[in-house]
Scaffold this active site. Structure first.
Site, short mmCIF file in Angstrom:
data_model
loop_
_atom_site.label_atom_id
_atom_site.label_comp_id
_atom_site.label_asym_id
_atom_site.label_seq_id
_atom_site.Cartn_x
_atom_site.Cartn_y
_atom_site.Cartn_z
N CYS A 129 -22.60 0.95 -11.59
CA CYS A 129 -22.80 1.72 -10.36
C CYS A 129 -23.10 0.83 -9.15
O CYS A 129 -22.24 0.07 -8.75
CB CYS A 129 -23.89 2.76 -10.57
SG CYS A 129 -23.62 4.25 -9.60
N ARG B 235 -20.48 13.35 -3.64
CA ARG B 235 -20.63 12.57 -4.87
C ARG B 235 -19.56 12.99 -5.86
O ARG B 235 -19.20 14.16 -5.95
CB ARG B 235 -22.00 12.80 -5.50
CG ARG B 235 -23.16 12.51 -4.59
CD ARG B 235 -24.47 12.74 -5.33
NE ARG B 235 -24.83 11.60 -6.14
CZ ARG B 235 -25.52 10.55 -5.71
NH1 ARG B 235 -25.94 10.51 -4.46
NH2 ARG B 235 -25.80 9.55 -6.50
N HIS C 265 -22.49 5.93 -16.56
CA HIS C 265 -23.85 5.98 -17.08
C HIS C 265 -23.82 6.67 -18.43
O HIS C 265 -22.77 7.05 -18.91
CB HIS C 265 -24.74 6.80 -16.13
CG HIS C 265 -24.77 6.29 -14.73
ND1 HIS C 265 -25.40 5.13 -14.38
CD2 HIS C 265 -24.25 6.80 -13.58
CE1 HIS C 265 -25.28 4.95 -13.07
NE2 HIS C 265 -24.57 5.94 -12.56
#
Ligand code: ZN
Lengths: 474, 249
Positions: free
Chosen positions: B91, B125, B201
């Site tokens: 990220c 997002r 993630h």
């Protein structure tokens, strides 16, 4: 009738919305559907300003927000107020977003749209304060703590803290009751006049202070960015802290808990701040002991919930005696360490939703002697948070313990929890994979351990509660 | 056998439990009798990155201090990658290792330049579970090593950044379900030598034991020239991988 009420013109869309909400609530009850959010959701669709029209008919609105402990704190407060003769509307089933709050008020109001209860206690999701605070204008806001929680929904912790500050900026007259032990919460009260703090007195330790450990989210000074130094930690970032570079420090609690005994029952003393005197080693605060409290709850974190609810009740004029008596009689809400009888043994149901919370639950479990078997059930529905990676922030290595006999991994993310436990060092022979709720309880029931526990995320919690209630006494 | 590991900014880049990758990587080494020695490095410590076989850099929100420090450390980090160190960045860590990072207000920050990629941040997002088809050359390597029989990668993405790859960067895989680097070109992640950047993630390695072992093998090769890893029982990891894969397909 409150005069403010007459100032709000309730137009046609309000009445359509209100009646639609009541109608939906009626059908939910008829078909035994929980209906904690749906009536409000329907009403808000028709009239988005619904809440601003309903809220003014309450004498007092109290909002409880923060990451953990909202439900228990608001339920305790409702419970205390009821015993002292004040009825309170509340969204007590944990439906804490806009639609849940609207549902609670719609159900409480008469068909004429007037509040039945003088008080409303609203549990408010920390991501929903921006929608709920401006329209309900609470007279008192209680903030419990800020931990990393369901981050896929809100981006980040800082975002939630900022959101709270911004929402409070629009409510200059609102009084605040804040957890002094959480530096992230304390920042919400700065620059405001009507602020009271609550906290728990701990033992000062030199050794561990300012080192080691996880889940210390608020460890940096909000003013200068310097790492905070702690006299002691309770858990997470909660404790007695100060900044070595500037004047930021834990505020003196107005309500302080001392002499904690955390065994089967929680016992502790509640004290009021009296005065600050100059002592040999700087300022010393003196406190007046008010009452000894005892609650049928487990887990250190519940002290904060009892403390916050008691402090709020005291500010509303409830006597210490009533608080002490009612807290002793409190029955926890679904899944807040609720105890059931399952296969003739005690089975405790606990909601888990973030690292700090699950760590406290595990510590409480391990304090019990005797063999234990657990179900850990993790779902990833929107109410649980779709991202379950927080499991890796929690200290599951605690469960690598001789008294843990078996752990049944369940829920839509059964595999994730099993993998997490494997890397936490729990031997594979102790792990069972069973995604189904019913199936996992069946396996739990044949473990022959002395005590059972079910740790479940939100969306599967009620399924377990329902099944455990059915089997009660069998 | 021994591996030297560097966990970079463990206190500042620790969002989304990415440090779980460290635990997984180390456990999988230890279960095979490989010793691990971890150094936790934050600002403003001086580091010889070339000492390390494996370097880890997680995700986070705090860009200011990390960014400034990382630019100073950047050339040494690049040197280590050129020398074969294995690097995993997630990220924000991934974004800062590209060529540049354009913030929402329009300011452009230069990156460390390990990956031939640039990132632009936008308000929306990209988030949700993500399924990738592992890049074919990585699949071949994994097969050769006898890793877990998986040809896909699973994770959870949540990023306002849109990353675009240049010619010198290979993606980690092709997006089957989800958004990936930018939601447009179906690429996810970037690779250069033994450095890997990704938005995944979960943590990434928790449901991708085959990728964990690939990184471990490369790190081991660097430290001792050995490429043999004893197989592990990965039933739980493969189960978790396949359950999510089935849901996303
Ligand atoms: Zn400071």
């Amino acid at each position: 009738m409150n005069t403010d009420l007459q100032n709000v013109s309730k137009g046609l869309s309000f009445w359509t919305a209100f009646l639609a909400g009541r109608f939906v609530a009626f059908f939910c009850r008829l078909f035994r559907y929980p209906g904690t959010s749906l009536p409000g959701a329907v009403a808000l669709k028709i009239c988005p300003s619904m809440l601003s029209a309903l809220a003014p008919s309450y004498e007092k609105i109290i909002a409880v927000t923060g990451t953990n402990g909202k439900t228990t704190t608001s339920n305790l407060l409702v419970h205390i107020l009821r015993f002292s003769g004040i009825s309170a509307a509340s969204n007590s089933e944990g439906a804490n977003m806009l639609s849940g709050v609207a549902t609670a008020l719609i159900k409480d109001c008469t068909l004429g749209g007037v509040a039945r209860s003088p008080v409303a206690i609203l549990e408010v999701d920390e991501g929903s304060v921006g929608g709920i605070f401006p329209s309900t204008k609470p007279g008192l806001v209680i903030v419990t703590n800020y931990f990393c929680d369901q981050m896929d929904r809100y981006g980040s912790l800082d975002h939630n803290v900022t959101l709270l500050r911004q929402s409070l900026d629009g409510l200059p007259r609102t009084a605040l009751l804040l957890n002094a032990d959480d530096p992230l919460v304390v920042t919400a009260g700065r620059g405001r006049s009507a602020v009271k703090h609550y906290g728990i007195k701990g033992k000062r330790l030199d050794r561990e202070a300012n080192g080691g450990g996880n889940t210390r989210e608020g460890q940096h000074c909000p003013d200068c960015g310097e790492p905070l130094v702690y006299y002691y930690y309770h858990y997470g970032q909660l404790g007695d802290y100060y900044c070595p570079q500037c004047t930021f420090r834990r505020p003196t609690p107005d309500f302080l808990v001392t002499d904690v005994q955390d065994e089967d029952f929680l016992k502790f003393s509640l004290c009021f701040f009296e005065e600050e005197k100059e002592g040999e080693h700087g300022a010393v605060c003196s406190y007046k002991k008010v009452t000894r409290l005892q609650a049928p709850l487990r887990g250190f974190y519940n002290i904060y919930n009892i403390l916050a609810a008691s402090a709020a009740a005291i500010t509303m004029g409830v006597s210490n005696d009533i608080i002490a008596t009612t807290i002793q009689k409190y029955a926890p809400a679904t899944g807040r360490m609720e105890e059931f009888l399952f296969q003739d043994r005690s089975c405790t149901l606990a909601l888990i939703k973030n690292a700090a919370g699950v760590n406290e639950v595990m510590k409480t479990i391990l304090r019990k002697e005797g063999e234990k078997a657990l179900v850990i059930a993790i779902n990833d529905m929107p109410a649980d948070g779709r991202d379950v990676s927080w499991l890796w922030d929690a200290d599951f290595s605690m469960l690598d313990h001789p008294s843990i006999k078996k752990i049944i991994c369940s829920g839509r993310r059964a595999g994730d929890i099993a993998v997490r436990l494997k890397y936490a060092g729990v031997p594979l022979v102790k792990l069972v994979l069973e995604p189904g709720c019913r199936g996992s309880l069946e396996i739990l029931g044949v473990q022959g351990a002395e005590e059972y526990f079910v740790l479940a995320s939100y969306s599967t919690l009620y399924n377990y509660a329902k099944l455990l209630k059915k089997r009660r006494g069998r | 056998m021994k591996l030297k590991i560097c966990h970079l900014y463990p206190d500042l880049l620790n969002l989304h439990s990415d440090q779980g990758n460290m635990l997984i990587f180390c456990r999988r080494a230890e279960w095979r009798g490989i010793q691990v020695e971890i150094d936790y490095i934050s600002l403003p410590e001086k580091v010889h990155f070339t000492d390390y076989d494996f370097i880890f850099l997680g995700g986070g929100t705090d860009q200011g201090p990390v960014y400034k420090d990382l630019l100073e450390k950047g050339p040494f980090l690049l040197e280590a990658v050129e020398n074969g160190s294995v690097l995993l960045s997630i990220c924000l860590g991934y974004q800062l290792l590209g060529l540049s990072f354009k913030k929402q207000d329009g300011t452009v920050l230069p990156g460390v330049g390990i990956f031939d990629a640039y990132t632009e941040e936008v308000p929306e997002r990209l988030q949700g579970n993500i399924l990738l088809e592992t890049a074919p050359d990585l699949q071949d390597e994994i097969k050769r090593l006898g890793g877990a029989p998986l040809d896909t990668l699973i994770g959870f993405e949540n990023h306002p950044g849109r990353t675009y790859l240049g010619k010198k960067a290979q993606p980690l895989g092709r997006v089957i379900k989800g958004h990936g680097n930018n939601g447009e070109d179906k690429t996810e992640g970037a690779r250069y030598k033994n450095a890997l950047g990704t938005y995944l993630h979960g943590p990434l390695l928790s449901k991708n034991p085959h990728l964990a072992d690939l990184l471990l093998t490369k790190a081991l090769y660097r430290s001792s020239g050995d490429v043999h890893l004893d197989p592990l029982n990965d039933d739980l990891e493969i189960y978790a991988h396949n359950v999510m894969k089935k849901r996303l397909r």
